[in-house]
Write a protein that holds these residues in place. Sequence first.
Motif, PDB file in Angstrom:
ATOM      1  N   THR A 189      57.478 109.938  20.425  1.00  0.00           N
ATOM      2  CA  THR A 189      56.679 110.956  20.038  1.00  0.00           C
ATOM      3  C   THR A 189      55.583 110.862  18.563  1.00  0.00           C
ATOM      4  O   THR A 189      54.637 110.820  18.277  1.00  0.00           O
ATOM      5  N   SER A 190      56.348 110.035  17.716  1.00  0.00           N
ATOM      6  CA  SER A 190      55.893 109.440  16.594  1.00  0.00           C
ATOM      7  C   SER A 190      54.950 108.278  16.834  1.00  0.00           C
ATOM      8  O   SER A 190      53.796 108.585  15.965  1.00  0.00           O
ATOM      9  N   LYS A 191      55.081 107.593  17.898  1.00  0.00           N
ATOM     10  CA  LYS A 191      54.182 106.492  18.297  1.00  0.00           C
ATOM     11  C   LYS A 191      53.164 106.919  19.376  1.00  0.00           C
ATOM     12  O   LYS A 191      52.353 106.382  19.772  1.00  0.00           O
ATOM     13  N   LYS A 192      53.385 108.306  19.790  1.00  0.00           N
ATOM     14  CA  LYS A 192      52.653 108.986  21.003  1.00  0.00           C
ATOM     15  C   LYS A 192      52.746 107.791  22.123  1.00  0.00           C
ATOM     16  O   LYS A 192      51.514 107.537  22.798  1.00  0.00           O
ATOM     17  N   SER A 193      53.822 107.449  22.694  1.00  0.00           N
ATOM     18  CA  SER A 193      53.847 106.490  23.495  1.00  0.00           C
ATOM     19  C   SER A 193      55.216 106.705  24.442  1.00  0.00           C
ATOM     20  O   SER A 193      56.216 107.277  24.046  1.00  0.00           O
ATOM     21  N   SER A 194      55.128 106.209  25.830  1.00  0.00           N
ATOM     22  CA  SER A 194      56.226 106.138  26.768  1.00  0.00           C
ATOM     23  C   SER A 194      56.237 105.180  27.440  1.00  0.00           C
ATOM     24  O   SER A 194      55.217 104.403  27.591  1.00  0.00           O
ATOM     25  N   SER A 195      57.518 104.583  27.956  1.00  0.00           N
ATOM     26  CA  SER A 195      57.569 103.409  28.941  1.00  0.00           C
ATOM     27  C   SER A 195      58.443 104.003  29.989  1.00  0.00           C
ATOM     28  O   SER A 195      59.287 104.716  29.748  1.00  0.00           O
ATOM     29  N   LEU A 196      58.113 103.183  31.073  1.00  0.00           N
ATOM     30  CA  LEU A 196      58.855 103.588  32.266  1.00  0.00           C
ATOM     31  C   LEU A 196      59.330 102.003  32.641  1.00  0.00           C
ATOM     32  O   LEU A 196      58.488 101.058  32.847  1.00  0.00           O
ATOM     33  N   LEU A 197      60.640 101.880  32.862  1.00  0.00           N
ATOM     34  CA  LEU A 197      61.400 100.892  33.222  1.00  0.00           C
ATOM     35  C   LEU A 197      62.099 101.051  34.631  1.00  0.00           C
ATOM     36  O   LEU A 197      62.693 101.933  34.966  1.00  0.00           O
ATOM     37  N   ILE A 198      61.637  99.867  35.356  1.00  0.00           N
ATOM     38  CA  ILE A 198      62.301  99.978  36.870  1.00  0.00           C
ATOM     39  C   ILE A 198      63.098  98.819  36.963  1.00  0.00           C
ATOM     40  O   ILE A 198      62.745  97.639  36.681  1.00  0.00           O
ATOM     41  N   THR A 199      64.233  98.867  37.125  1.00  0.00           N
ATOM     42  CA  THR A 199      65.554  97.887  37.203  1.00  0.00           C
ATOM     43  C   THR A 199      65.610  97.368  38.346  1.00  0.00           C
ATOM     44  O   THR A 199      65.375  98.088  39.405  1.00  0.00           O
ATOM     45  N   ALA A 200      66.025  96.093  38.442  1.00  0.00           N
ATOM     46  CA  ALA A 200      66.041  95.596  40.091  1.00  0.00           C
ATOM     47  C   ALA A 200      64.915  95.943  41.064  1.00  0.00           C
ATOM     48  O   ALA A 200      65.409  96.348  42.015  1.00  0.00           O
TER      49      ALA A 200
END
Lengths: 118, 112
Positions: free
Chosen positions: B67-78
């Motif tokens: 929330t401090s960087k106003k960012s999110s990431s989605l990781l899909i493994t394999a």
Amino acid sequence: EAGVVQSPRYKIIEKKQPVAFWCNPISGHNTLYWYLQNLGQGPELLIRYENEEAVDDSQLPKDRFSAERLKGVDSTLKIQPAELGDSAVYLCASSLEQAGTSGANEQFFGPGTRLTVL
Amino acid sequence: SQQGEEDPQALSIQEGENATMNCSYKTSINNLQWYRQNSGRGLVHLILIRSNEREKHSGRLRVTLDTSKKSSSLLITASRAADTASYFCATPGRAGSYQLTFGKGTKLSVIP
């Protein structure tokens, strides 16, 4: 449990003709949304219903678009007359929104209606 | 206007590799959602992460929120060929709003 149902799936019309899309949300969902999705873009909200009341229609072009959700269940979105720029996918979604929650719960989407205006 | 913006716009990987997609947003939020859209289909909800959470897992999915960087990431493994789809982040239009604002999405192609 049946998902959100939309019909028709595809519609091709000539410009200036009217067109209507129908949506039946998941049973028990009080909130219904109509979105417009252009190619390569994310969905953009057109109108949101809480039960039978339209609570957010600020993005709906009211000169040619209209929507209704009689009895707070299924909904119809109409365009009259259609223009070339209306070619897009029209998505319907529903959710169960409950007072006291922090907002924006999971939305369930239908398959959409792909409209082509010639 | 669109609140969230995904990066990259397109991503192509080999089956078995991991895929990471990022989302940046502009205003304070109380939750962020990720959706998947297969070609010609509606969107499917993947995961919701609340502002007081930093990381959340669901199967092969891992979502982070800063929330401090106003960012999110989605990781899909394999990754699998069936993961080929567009992925969208969605944020509330305004604090406490039930309205969602979607980004333009990341188009992921997983090559068998």
